[in-house]
Write a protein that holds these residues in place. Structure first.
Motif, PDB file in Angstrom:
ATOM      1  N   LEU A   1     -40.003  27.661   6.433  1.00 29.06           N
ATOM      2  CA  LEU A   1     -39.299  26.997   7.694  1.00 29.06           C
ATOM      3  C   LEU A   1     -37.960  27.661   7.943  1.00 29.06           C
ATOM      4  CD1 LEU A   1     -38.758  24.281   9.440  1.00 29.06           C
ATOM      5  CD2 LEU A   1     -37.542  23.470   7.534  1.00 29.06           C
ATOM      6  N   ARG A   2     -37.853  28.029   9.359  1.00 30.17           N
ATOM      7  CA  ARG A   2     -36.714  28.735   9.944  1.00 30.17           C
ATOM      8  C   ARG A   2     -35.997  27.888  10.957  1.00 30.17           C
ATOM      9  NH1 ARG A   2     -37.450  34.316   8.610  1.00 30.17           N
ATOM     10  NH2 ARG A   2     -39.293  34.742   8.090  1.00 30.17           N
ATOM     11  N   MET A   3     -34.520  28.167  10.995  1.00 28.89           N
ATOM     12  CA  MET A   3     -33.682  27.665  11.903  1.00 28.89           C
ATOM     13  C   MET A   3     -33.332  28.776  13.029  1.00 28.89           C
ATOM     14  SD  MET A   3     -29.777  25.961  11.496  1.00 28.89           S
ATOM     15  CE  MET A   3     -30.684  24.677  10.227  1.00 28.89           C
ATOM     16  N   GLY A   4     -33.272  28.330  14.393  1.00 30.10           N
ATOM     17  CA  GLY A   4     -33.255  29.397  15.373  1.00 30.10           C
ATOM     18  C   GLY A   4     -32.156  28.678  16.372  1.00 30.10           C
ATOM     19  N   ARG A   5     -31.956  29.487  17.302  1.00 32.13           N
ATOM     20  CA  ARG A   5     -31.190  29.017  18.366  1.00 32.13           C
ATOM     21  C   ARG A   5     -31.671  29.660  19.753  1.00 32.13           C
ATOM     22  NH1 ARG A   5     -24.849  30.539  17.789  1.00 32.13           N
ATOM     23  NH2 ARG A   5     -25.035  29.683  19.929  1.00 32.13           N
ATOM     24  N   ARG A   6     -31.574  29.026  20.912  1.00 30.73           N
ATOM     25  CA  ARG A   6     -31.769  29.688  22.261  1.00 30.73           C
ATOM     26  C   ARG A   6     -31.478  31.255  22.272  1.00 30.73           C
ATOM     27  NH1 ARG A   6     -31.244  27.260  28.090  1.00 30.73           N
ATOM     28  NH2 ARG A   6     -32.453  29.089  29.284  1.00 30.73           N
ATOM     29  N   GLY A   7     -30.275  31.393  21.935  1.00 42.43           N
ATOM     30  CA  GLY A   7     -29.631  32.747  22.178  1.00 42.43           C
ATOM     31  C   GLY A   7     -30.277  33.806  21.587  1.00 42.43           C
ATOM     32  N   GLY A   8     -31.241  33.576  20.576  1.00 40.92           N
ATOM     33  CA  GLY A   8     -32.078  34.762  20.300  1.00 40.92           C
ATOM     34  C   GLY A   8     -32.050  34.867  18.701  1.00 40.92           C
ATOM     35  N   SER A   9     -31.455  33.885  17.943  1.00 36.51           N
ATOM     36  CA  SER A   9     -31.461  34.454  16.512  1.00 36.51           C
ATOM     37  C   SER A   9     -32.359  33.576  15.808  1.00 36.51           C
ATOM     38  CB  SER A   9     -29.979  34.035  15.880  1.00 36.51           C
ATOM     39  OG  SER A   9     -29.746  32.709  16.182  1.00 36.51           O
ATOM     40  N   LEU A  10     -32.658  33.930  14.670  1.00 40.80           N
ATOM     41  CA  LEU A  10     -33.713  33.169  13.804  1.00 40.80           C
ATOM     42  C   LEU A  10     -33.192  33.358  12.294  1.00 40.80           C
ATOM     43  CD1 LEU A  10     -36.387  31.460  14.207  1.00 40.80           C
ATOM     44  CD2 LEU A  10     -37.589  33.448  13.629  1.00 40.80           C
ATOM     45  N   SER A  11     -33.092  32.615  11.633  1.00 41.07           N
ATOM     46  CA  SER A  11     -32.779  32.601  10.231  1.00 41.07           C
ATOM     47  C   SER A  11     -33.722  33.238   9.123  1.00 41.07           C
ATOM     48  CB  SER A  11     -32.264  31.321   9.658  1.00 41.07           C
ATOM     49  OG  SER A  11     -33.454  30.344   9.408  1.00 41.07           O
ATOM     50  N   ASP A  12     -33.299  33.462   8.065  1.00 43.28           N
ATOM     51  CA  ASP A  12     -34.361  33.642   7.000  1.00 43.28           C
ATOM     52  C   ASP A  12     -35.000  32.392   6.660  1.00 43.28           C
ATOM     53  OD1 ASP A  12     -33.787  36.549   6.631  1.00 43.28           O
ATOM     54  OD2 ASP A  12     -32.294  36.009   5.190  1.00 43.28           O
ATOM     55  N   PRO A  13     -36.098  32.444   5.805  1.00 47.37           N
ATOM     56  CA  PRO A  13     -36.665  30.986   5.620  1.00 47.37           C
ATOM     57  C   PRO A  13     -35.594  30.122   4.828  1.00 47.37           C
ATOM     58  CG  PRO A  13     -37.993  32.915   5.155  1.00 47.37           C
ATOM     59  CD  PRO A  13     -36.933  33.440   5.519  1.00 47.37           C
ATOM     60  N   LEU A  14     -35.630  29.001   5.047  1.00 52.12           N
ATOM     61  CA  LEU A  14     -34.765  27.956   4.422  1.00 52.12           C
ATOM     62  C   LEU A  14     -34.942  27.798   3.000  1.00 52.12           C
ATOM     63  CD1 LEU A  14     -33.867  25.511   7.208  1.00 52.12           C
ATOM     64  CD2 LEU A  14     -32.820  27.705   6.663  1.00 52.12           C
ATOM     65  N   GLU A  15     -34.155  27.667   2.151  1.00 55.30           N
ATOM     66  CA  GLU A  15     -34.547  27.462   0.644  1.00 55.30           C
ATOM     67  C   GLU A  15     -34.890  26.044   0.695  1.00 55.30           C
ATOM     68  OE1 GLU A  15     -31.428  28.743  -1.965  1.00 55.30           O
ATOM     69  OE2 GLU A  15     -31.515  30.943  -1.327  1.00 55.30           O
ATOM     70  N   GLY A  16     -35.605  25.736  -0.183  1.00 54.99           N
ATOM     71  CA  GLY A  16     -35.908  24.136  -0.867  1.00 54.99           C
ATOM     72  C   GLY A  16     -37.187  23.675  -0.056  1.00 54.99           C
ATOM     73  N   ALA A  17     -37.917  24.524   0.638  1.00 58.09           N
ATOM     74  CA  ALA A  17     -39.131  24.330   1.380  1.00 58.09           C
ATOM     75  C   ALA A  17     -40.191  23.978   0.298  1.00 58.09           C
ATOM     76  CB  ALA A  17     -39.456  24.946   2.384  1.00 58.09           C
ATOM     77  N   PRO A  18     -41.106  23.010   0.583  1.00 61.41           N
ATOM     78  CA  PRO A  18     -42.389  22.618  -0.331  1.00 61.41           C
ATOM     79  C   PRO A  18     -43.072  23.776  -0.431  1.00 61.41           C
ATOM     80  CG  PRO A  18     -42.650  21.423   1.485  1.00 61.41           C
ATOM     81  CD  PRO A  18     -41.399  21.934   1.707  1.00 61.41           C
ATOM     82  N   GLU A  19     -44.031  24.059  -1.647  1.00 56.93           N
ATOM     83  CA  GLU A  19     -44.770  25.248  -1.719  1.00 56.93           C
ATOM     84  C   GLU A  19     -45.958  24.705  -1.090  1.00 56.93           C
ATOM     85  OE1 GLU A  19     -45.649  26.218  -5.797  1.00 56.93           O
ATOM     86  OE2 GLU A  19     -43.473  27.024  -6.226  1.00 56.93           O
ATOM     87  N   VAL A  20     -46.956  25.586  -0.583  1.00 56.88           N
ATOM     88  CA  VAL A  20     -47.897  25.093   0.285  1.00 56.88           C
ATOM     89  C   VAL A  20     -48.963  26.007  -0.159  1.00 56.88           C
ATOM     90  CG1 VAL A  20     -46.567  24.757   2.258  1.00 56.88           C
ATOM     91  CG2 VAL A  20     -47.809  26.868   1.943  1.00 56.88           C
ATOM     92  N   TYR A  21     -50.569  25.478  -0.370  1.00 54.12           N
ATOM     93  CA  TYR A  21     -51.331  25.887  -0.712  1.00 54.12           C
ATOM     94  C   TYR A  21     -52.233  26.870   0.396  1.00 54.12           C
ATOM     95  CZ  TYR A  21     -56.265  26.482  -2.453  1.00 54.12           C
ATOM     96  OH  TYR A  21     -57.570  26.785  -2.940  1.00 54.12           O
TER      97      TYR A  21
END
Length: 398
Positions: free
Chosen positions: A81-101
């Protein structure tokens, strides 16, 4: 499998990795803006539109808008899961997201991963989000929902992540998870689509979550008013059955009707208007055929089952759906906008007098599989393209 995973290059510049600020002075790793062109002008029936690339994301699946110009986006394959903004930035993956299979082996054998994201109706107060994803249990894999709290500040992350729902009867299949989320604007209940897990007969069993629409509280319990709450031989979470693999689901902001699009087998993609307790017929009712080309089902009508509201004549591979009620494109008001995976298009179904009266396959020049469709509060349409070098795109008036 019907849909190819082949990569296609969108003629919009690719962004290198860099560093940038995310609103509020937050520092993280971001995709930095490119100096090359980030926009294209394309023609539609309502005239020219501008297609702006907001960010590059690997196999994006779900999108949610935050305050200001920020957004959250999921990545199916990586589970990020990442956080971004319209100005053109995108974060590293947010910590705490669930593990997926993810089912081991070739990509076309696994549709699992991180799916959709939905904000709690009171998100501005409680900062709670919901994620749908594939999850493994000792019995096998299935579609699940995790609830978590988004915290920002110097290190944005998810906290208190808790699985609130896991489909019953998980199995070993890596296919047909469904996974789309939608909040009912009338009562705040949360709806989840679950695919038939590539076992079509499961969709006719009202005790089995496969091939159904689930309706739950924000704690994951069966929602009050569910149609089978007083029936011991049916599952209390189930809202509707008889669906194949719904990946587009949306409430009309004005009428509050619930619409879905559903993948057909070979052809026969469908639109349904969902009502509580109804059976939408899969695999008995279908306009498609088996992948071998052999006939499938009994046609498009059967007593006790709901016929499709509309059957697409051409294969769309629908994923993502909105009922457009924005102001930027008044000509589109009331139309259903569908992401098209096989179509590689944004498909607009025009509505009049309670039926579909036409289709427009838009943005085909992009040649991209469109996974999700959202309408921003300014009336622009945001898209996710399903590729390894996928994007967040914004469509606005030309």
């Amino acid at each position: 499998m019907r849909h190819s995973n082949a990569r296609t290059t969108l003629p919009i510049a690719r962004r290198p990795l860099g560093r940038a600020l995310l609103g509020g002075g937050l520092m993280a790793a971001f995709l930095a803006p490119s100096a090359r062109a980030e926009r294209r002008t394309l023609r539609t029936e309502v005239g020219e539109v501008q297609v702006e690339r907001i960010a590059q994301v690997e196999h994006p699946w779900g999108l949610a808008f935050l305050e200001g110009d920020r957004f959250l986006v999921t990545e199916r394959n990586s589970g990020a899961l990442r956080m971004g903004r319209r100005g053109g930035s995108l974060s590293d993956p947010l910590e705490g997201a669930p593990e997926v299979y993810r089912y081991p082996g070739p990509t076309d054998r696994s549709q699992g991963g991180m799916f959709d994201i939905a904000l709690h109706p009171d998100f501005n107060q409680n900062r709670t989000i919901f994620l749908s994803h594939s999850r493994w249990t000792e019995q096998g894999a299935g579609t699940a929902v995790t609830r978590a709290r988004l915290t920002e500040g110097d290190n944005p992350r998810l906290e208190d992540a808790r699985n609130i729902f896991m489909m019953n009867n998980p199995d070993g299949s890596g296919l047909h998870f469904g996974g789309r989320l939608a909040f009912d604007p009338r009562d705040g209940s949360l709806l989840l689509s679950i695919g038939d897990r590539r076992n079509m007969n499961r969709a006719q069993d009202a005790k089995d979550h496969a091939g159904s629409i689930i309706r739950m509280t924000t704690d994951g319990k069966p929602a009050p008013g569910n149609p089978f709450l007083n029936e011991s031989d049916k599952d209390h979470h189930i809202y509707a059955i008889g669906l194949r693999n719904v990946q587009g689901m949306a409430f009309d902001p004005e009428s509050h009707q619930l619409w879905v699009n559903d993948h057909g087998p070979l052809r026969g993609d469908e639109i349904h208007l969902i009502r509580a307790g109804r059976n939408y017929g899969w695999p008995y009712l279908t306009g498609g055929r088996d992948y071998s080309g052999a006939p499938l089902g009994e046609g498009t009508r059967r007593e006790g089952m709901e016929s499709a509201f509309h059957i697409f004549e051409r294969t769309v591979g629908p994923s993502g759906l909105v009922v457009y009620r924005g102001d930027m494109f008044p000509e589109w008001r009331g139309a259903l906008l569908h992401g098209g995976l096989a179509a590689r298009a944004l498909v607009r179904t025009r509505m009049a007098n309670g039926r579909v009266v036409g289709e427009e396959w838009m943005l085909r020049d992009l040649d991209r599989r469109i996974r999700d469709v959202r309408v921003h509060r300014d009336g622009s349409v945001w898209l996710l393209t399903e590729h390894e070098d996928g994007e967040v795109l914004r469509v606005s008036r030309g």
